[in-house]
Design a protein around this motif. Structure first.
Motif, PDB file in Angstrom:
ATOM      1  N   LEU A 159       1.836 -11.361  54.921  1.00  0.00           N
ATOM      2  CA  LEU A 159       3.087 -11.863  54.352  1.00  0.00           C
ATOM      3  C   LEU A 159       4.003 -12.386  55.452  1.00  0.00           C
ATOM      4  CD1 LEU A 159       5.083 -12.298  52.033  1.00  0.00           C
ATOM      5  CD2 LEU A 159       5.828  -9.914  52.360  1.00  0.00           C
ATOM      6  N   TYR A 160       4.261 -11.580  56.461  1.00  0.00           N
ATOM      7  CA  TYR A 160       5.167 -12.009  57.530  1.00  0.00           C
ATOM      8  C   TYR A 160       4.579 -13.164  58.335  1.00  0.00           C
ATOM      9  CZ  TYR A 160       8.233  -7.997  56.668  1.00  0.00           C
ATOM     10  OH  TYR A 160       9.103  -7.091  56.108  1.00  0.00           O
ATOM     11  N   GLU A 161       3.263 -13.161  58.519  1.00  0.00           N
ATOM     12  CA  GLU A 161       2.639 -14.245  59.268  1.00  0.00           C
ATOM     13  C   GLU A 161       2.851 -15.583  58.556  1.00  0.00           C
ATOM     14  OE1 GLU A 161      -1.487 -15.194  61.669  1.00  0.00           O
ATOM     15  OE2 GLU A 161      -1.519 -13.654  60.117  1.00  0.00           O
ATOM     16  N   VAL A 162       2.747 -15.592  57.242  1.00  0.00           N
ATOM     17  CA  VAL A 162       2.991 -16.817  56.465  1.00  0.00           C
ATOM     18  C   VAL A 162       4.472 -17.192  56.528  1.00  0.00           C
ATOM     19  CG1 VAL A 162       3.075 -17.717  54.098  1.00  0.00           C
ATOM     20  CG2 VAL A 162       1.022 -16.559  54.920  1.00  0.00           C
ATOM     21  N   LEU A 163       5.350 -16.216  56.368  1.00  0.00           N
ATOM     22  CA  LEU A 163       6.788 -16.494  56.324  1.00  0.00           C
ATOM     23  C   LEU A 163       7.333 -16.996  57.651  1.00  0.00           C
ATOM     24  CD1 LEU A 163       8.071 -13.472  54.194  1.00  0.00           C
ATOM     25  CD2 LEU A 163       7.764 -15.853  53.446  1.00  0.00           C
ATOM     26  N   GLU A 219      12.624 -11.458  42.441  1.00  0.00           N
ATOM     27  CA  GLU A 219      11.216 -11.867  42.364  1.00  0.00           C
ATOM     28  C   GLU A 219      10.496 -11.607  43.685  1.00  0.00           C
ATOM     29  OE1 GLU A 219       8.642 -16.014  42.061  1.00  0.00           O
ATOM     30  OE2 GLU A 219      10.808 -16.077  41.786  1.00  0.00           O
ATOM     31  N   LEU A 220      11.213 -11.677  44.792  1.00  0.00           N
ATOM     32  CA  LEU A 220      10.613 -11.486  46.111  1.00  0.00           C
ATOM     33  C   LEU A 220       9.893 -10.146  46.228  1.00  0.00           C
ATOM     34  CD1 LEU A 220      10.142 -12.442  49.006  1.00  0.00           C
ATOM     35  CD2 LEU A 220      12.391 -11.492  49.586  1.00  0.00           C
ATOM     36  N   VAL A 238       0.528 -14.189  49.128  1.00  0.00           N
ATOM     37  CA  VAL A 238       1.546 -14.429  50.152  1.00  0.00           C
ATOM     38  C   VAL A 238       1.825 -15.912  50.367  1.00  0.00           C
ATOM     39  CG1 VAL A 238       1.128 -12.254  51.357  1.00  0.00           C
ATOM     40  CG2 VAL A 238      -0.112 -14.312  52.065  1.00  0.00           C
ATOM     41  N   GLU A 239       0.862 -16.760  50.064  1.00  0.00           N
ATOM     42  CA  GLU A 239       1.043 -18.195  50.261  1.00  0.00           C
ATOM     43  C   GLU A 239       2.151 -18.764  49.376  1.00  0.00           C
ATOM     44  OE1 GLU A 239      -2.711 -16.698  51.506  1.00  0.00           O
ATOM     45  OE2 GLU A 239      -1.955 -16.756  49.464  1.00  0.00           O
ATOM     46  N   GLN A 240       2.531 -18.032  48.345  1.00  0.00           N
ATOM     47  CA  GLN A 240       3.568 -18.483  47.411  1.00  0.00           C
ATOM     48  C   GLN A 240       4.918 -17.810  47.667  1.00  0.00           C
ATOM     49  OE1 GLN A 240       1.921 -17.601  43.563  1.00  0.00           O
ATOM     50  NE2 GLN A 240       0.084 -18.806  43.931  1.00  0.00           N
ATOM     51  N   ALA A 241       5.031 -17.054  48.722  1.00  0.00           N
ATOM     52  CA  ALA A 241       6.212 -16.215  48.937  1.00  0.00           C
ATOM     53  C   ALA A 241       7.406 -16.925  49.566  1.00  0.00           C
ATOM     54  CB  ALA A 241       5.840 -15.010  49.801  1.00  0.00           C
ATOM     55  N   TYR A 242       7.205 -18.052  50.214  1.00  0.00           N
ATOM     56  CA  TYR A 242       8.304 -18.607  51.006  1.00  0.00           C
ATOM     57  C   TYR A 242       9.533 -18.997  50.187  1.00  0.00           C
ATOM     58  CZ  TYR A 242      11.100 -20.749  54.496  1.00  0.00           C
ATOM     59  OH  TYR A 242      12.153 -21.023  55.321  1.00  0.00           O
ATOM     60  N   GLN A 243       9.347 -19.716  49.109  1.00  0.00           N
ATOM     61  CA  GLN A 243      10.519 -20.131  48.328  1.00  0.00           C
ATOM     62  C   GLN A 243      11.287 -18.938  47.763  1.00  0.00           C
ATOM     63  OE1 GLN A 243      12.145 -22.986  48.338  1.00  0.00           O
ATOM     64  NE2 GLN A 243      10.594 -23.640  49.792  1.00  0.00           N
ATOM     65  N   PRO A 244      10.606 -17.922  47.188  1.00  0.00           N
ATOM     66  CA  PRO A 244      11.359 -16.732  46.765  1.00  0.00           C
ATOM     67  C   PRO A 244      12.056 -16.036  47.935  1.00  0.00           C
ATOM     68  CG  PRO A 244       9.227 -16.769  45.691  1.00  0.00           C
ATOM     69  CD  PRO A 244       9.221 -17.871  46.722  1.00  0.00           C
ATOM     70  N   PHE A 245      11.394 -15.986  49.099  1.00  0.00           N
ATOM     71  CA  PHE A 245      11.998 -15.372  50.280  1.00  0.00           C
ATOM     72  C   PHE A 245      13.256 -16.128  50.686  1.00  0.00           C
ATOM     73  CE2 PHE A 245      12.585 -14.879  54.839  1.00  0.00           C
ATOM     74  CZ  PHE A 245      12.523 -13.498  54.985  1.00  0.00           C
ATOM     75  N   ARG A 246      13.142 -17.441  50.772  1.00  0.00           N
ATOM     76  CA  ARG A 246      14.272 -18.284  51.172  1.00  0.00           C
ATOM     77  C   ARG A 246      15.426 -18.132  50.185  1.00  0.00           C
ATOM     78  NH1 ARG A 246      16.773 -23.229  51.221  1.00  0.00           N
ATOM     79  NH2 ARG A 246      16.983 -24.139  53.298  1.00  0.00           N
ATOM     80  N   HIS A 247      15.127 -18.188  48.912  1.00  0.00           N
ATOM     81  CA  HIS A 247      16.148 -18.048  47.876  1.00  0.00           C
ATOM     82  C   HIS A 247      16.856 -16.706  48.008  1.00  0.00           C
ATOM     83  CE1 HIS A 247      17.628 -17.040  43.793  1.00  0.00           C
ATOM     84  NE2 HIS A 247      18.053 -18.287  43.851  1.00  0.00           N
ATOM     85  N   PHE A 248      16.089 -15.635  48.195  1.00  0.00           N
ATOM     86  CA  PHE A 248      16.657 -14.297  48.344  1.00  0.00           C
ATOM     87  C   PHE A 248      17.599 -14.248  49.545  1.00  0.00           C
ATOM     88  CE2 PHE A 248      16.767 -10.006  50.010  1.00  0.00           C
ATOM     89  CZ  PHE A 248      16.994  -9.242  48.881  1.00  0.00           C
TER      90      PHE A 248
END
Length: 139
Positions: free
Chosen positions: A44-48, A90-91, A105-115
């Motif tokens: 997760l963190y590696e992708v983010l 959602e994150l 994890v490949e889909q996590a960036y937009q929820p992470f950014r929004h959060f």
């Protein structure tokens, strides 16, 4: 379009709590974190981190960490802290520590950014008031 020297310098800098911090320096901290800390440890963190390193708004937010603190560690800890302490979002569905079967994890960036942008002030408060204690071998 001709850019003045001051505009050129500003375009490569971001404003953090302690003054102007070079954006590239903060971005490089995240890139190193991906290789040295995340690879083989946290998908997760590696992708983010790769995407954070290219995101000026999140780099600016992360730059509020206290001098001498490992910026990526503290930034991720602040987000995780908020999620673990009941901030519903959602994150949370991307964190193995929160749900039994996390989303890809490949889909996590937009929820992470929004959060991060939605909880900007809370994250800044954590970055400015908390410290990270890392347990490094041979320290």
């Amino acid at each position: 379009m001709k850019v003045s020297g001051l505009q050129f310098i500003y375009s490569f800098c971001i404003r953090g709590r302690g003054g102007v911090i070079l954006k590239e320096r903060v971005a490089e901290q995240f890139r190193r974190f991906a290789v040295n800390e995340c690879h083989g440890s946290s998908d997760l963190y590696e992708v983010l981190v790769q995407q954070i390193a290219e995101d000026e708004e999140l780099l600016q937010l992360a730059s509020y960490s206290q001098p001498g603190q490992p910026t990526p560690n503290l930034f991720f800890a602040a987000v995780h802290f908020l999620l673990l302490n009941g901030t519903e979002d959602e994150l949370s569905f991307y964190y193995e520590s929160i749900v039994e079967k996390p989303k890809p994890v490949e889909q996590a960036y937009q929820p992470f950014r929004h959060f991060c942008l939605q909880h900007r002030e809370e994250i800044i408060n954590i970055l400015q008031t908390r410290l990270v204690q890392t347990n490094e071998v041979r320290r």
